[in-house]
Scaffold this motif. Sequence first.
Motif, mmCIF file in Angstrom:
data_model
loop_
_atom_site.group_PDB
_atom_site.id
_atom_site.type_symbol
_atom_site.label_atom_id
_atom_site.label_comp_id
_atom_site.label_asym_id
_atom_site.label_seq_id
_atom_site.Cartn_x
_atom_site.Cartn_y
_atom_site.Cartn_z
ATOM 1 N N GLN A 165 0.833 -1.203 0.000
ATOM 2 C CA GLN A 165 0.000 0.000 0.000
ATOM 3 C C GLN A 165 0.867 1.252 0.000
ATOM 4 O O GLN A 165 0.526 2.254 -0.646
ATOM 5 N N PHE A 166 1.972 1.200 0.723
ATOM 6 C CA PHE A 166 2.903 2.322 0.750
ATOM 7 C C PHE A 166 3.494 2.547 -0.640
ATOM 8 O O PHE A 166 3.613 3.694 -1.101
ATOM 9 N N ALA A 167 3.838 1.458 -1.328
ATOM 10 C CA ALA A 167 4.379 1.570 -2.686
ATOM 11 C C ALA A 167 3.368 2.218 -3.621
ATOM 12 O O ALA A 167 3.716 3.062 -4.455
ATOM 13 N N GLU A 168 2.106 1.834 -3.474
ATOM 14 C CA GLU A 168 1.056 2.416 -4.321
ATOM 15 C C GLU A 168 0.896 3.901 -4.014
ATOM 16 O O GLU A 168 0.690 4.717 -4.927
ATOM 17 N N GLN A 169 0.991 4.262 -2.742
ATOM 18 C CA GLN A 169 0.909 5.680 -2.361
ATOM 19 C C GLN A 169 2.059 6.470 -2.978
ATOM 20 O O GLN A 169 1.877 7.587 -3.475
ATOM 21 N N MET A 170 3.259 5.875 -2.982
ATOM 22 C CA MET A 170 4.398 6.531 -3.621
ATOM 23 C C MET A 170 4.179 6.700 -5.116
ATOM 24 O O MET A 170 4.498 7.740 -5.692
ATOM 25 N N ARG A 171 3.636 5.669 -5.740
ATOM 26 C CA ARG A 171 3.416 5.724 -7.188
ATOM 27 C C ARG A 171 2.429 6.821 -7.543
ATOM 28 O O ARG A 171 2.610 7.557 -8.516
ATOM 29 N N LYS A 172 1.361 6.964 -6.760
ATOM 30 C CA LYS A 172 0.343 7.970 -7.036
ATOM 31 C C LYS A 172 0.863 9.387 -6.811
ATOM 32 O O LYS A 172 0.367 10.337 -7.437
ATOM 33 N N SER A 173 1.818 9.547 -5.903
ATOM 34 C CA SER A 173 2.338 10.891 -5.603
ATOM 35 C C SER A 173 3.649 11.162 -6.334
ATOM 36 O O SER A 173 4.344 12.122 -6.020
ATOM 37 N N GLU A 174 3.970 10.322 -7.302
ATOM 38 C CA GLU A 174 5.249 10.426 -7.998
ATOM 39 C C GLU A 174 5.440 11.805 -8.649
ATOM 40 O O GLU A 174 4.539 12.346 -9.269
ATOM 41 N N ASP A 175 6.634 12.338 -8.477
ATOM 42 C CA ASP A 175 7.013 13.620 -9.076
ATOM 43 C C ASP A 175 8.370 13.424 -9.730
ATOM 44 O O ASP A 175 9.387 13.233 -9.046
ATOM 45 N N VAL A 176 8.410 13.428 -11.054
ATOM 46 C CA VAL A 176 9.656 13.131 -11.756
ATOM 47 C C VAL A 176 10.743 14.146 -11.434
ATOM 48 O O VAL A 176 11.936 13.856 -11.519
ATOM 49 N N GLU A 177 10.339 15.346 -11.025
ATOM 50 C CA GLU A 177 11.337 16.359 -10.683
ATOM 51 C C GLU A 177 12.133 15.949 -9.442
ATOM 52 O O GLU A 177 13.312 16.304 -9.314
ATOM 53 N N VAL A 178 11.482 15.200 -8.537
ATOM 54 C CA VAL A 178 12.201 14.691 -7.364
ATOM 55 C C VAL A 178 13.309 13.752 -7.812
ATOM 56 O O VAL A 178 14.438 13.807 -7.307
ATOM 57 N N TRP A 179 12.992 12.875 -8.782
ATOM 58 C CA TRP A 179 14.023 11.962 -9.306
ATOM 59 C C TRP A 179 15.160 12.741 -9.962
ATOM 60 O O TRP A 179 16.334 12.427 -9.761
#
Length: 315
Positions: free
Chosen positions: A287-301
Motif C-alpha cells: 500500500q505504501f508503494a502504491e501511495q508513492m506511485r500515485k504521488s510520484e514527481d519526476v522532478e524529485v528523481w
Amino acid sequence: TREFFSLDDRFPGIRFTSKSDDSHYDCAIRSTQPWSISELADLNARARSIAVTIHDTIGPDVIYAVPEEAEEAFEFAAEHADGLIYISEFTRAQFARRFMRRPDLVESVIYSSLDATEYLSDPSAPGSQWILIFGNAYDHKDLERTARIVSAAFPYEKIKLIGSKKLGGLNVEAFESGALENAVVEDLFRRAKCVVFPSFYEGFGLPLLKGLAYGKAVIARRSRVFREIVARFPSNGHLIEFENSLELVPAIGRVLQGREAGSQSSTGGAAHGARYDWKACATQIFQFAEQMRKSEDVEVWRKRDRALRYVMSKR
C-alpha cells in the motif's frame, strides 16, 4: 540467502532478481537501512520512486556501530528519497529529531509482526532452568556490566548470555550473537526463568517480543519504544521495567521468587484491534508503494539524480 530461507519454495509467485539485473521499476523499496550513498544510487538507477526503511538511528547516534558514511546516507535519504518507512513511532520521532526531511516526503510507520504465535517455534514449556541475558557485543547493549551484576547477585543460578562468548564465567555460559542455530535460540528462550534485556537503545525490540511470546517475564530497561510495542502485543508474558542497575537485581529476585509486583502485562495489544502479523506488514508495504506511485514527481528523481552524480564524483 534465497537458498537458506527456502524463498523460492515458500514464495513461488515472487520473481527474484540479482544485483546485476538492469530492469527498471515504478518503485524500489529497501527493507533495510541505507548504510552508504552507493546503495541509494543503486535504488535510484532502478526506479523512479525510491524508499528505505529506518529501523533506528542507533548507528549515527552512537557512531561506532556502523560505517562513517551511514550518517551521510541517512541525511541524503531524508532530503532526496520519495518515501521513508519506520518500524515504530519512536524511530520516526528519533529520525525527525536527527535529520531534516523534505516537506512532501511520503512517510509511514509499519510495524514488524505483533502476533505472538509468529515468534514461537514450539509453545511447549519444559521446566525453567536459567536466567537468559540477551544482546550483542555493542556497548549500548550493556551486556558486560549486566553479566557481572547478575552473576554476582545470583551465584547459584544458571545464567545463559547471548551476545559475546568472552563474557562467560563460573555460572555464565555465553554465546556469540548471530552464531547460533535457530533451534538453540528457541530453546534458550523456552527454558528461561526470565529474560533480561538491558539495552539502552532499540528501535523495536524483537528479543523482547520473543520472550513475551514464550510467556516469560522480560526485564528490560525503561524505554518509550518498548511501551509502544508491548501495548500492541497480546501475549502471556510480562514486561518488567528497570531504570538502572540498582533496580535490576530486585526485579530479577521478585521473578525468581514468583512475585512479579509492579510488572506490566503485555496483553494490552487486544485493545488495538485485529491481529497484526507478517502478512499485514507486507500488505502495508505494498500500500505504501502504491501511495508513492500515485504521488510520484519526476522532478524529485531529477534532483536526486543530479545530487547523486555530484556526490559520487567527489569520491
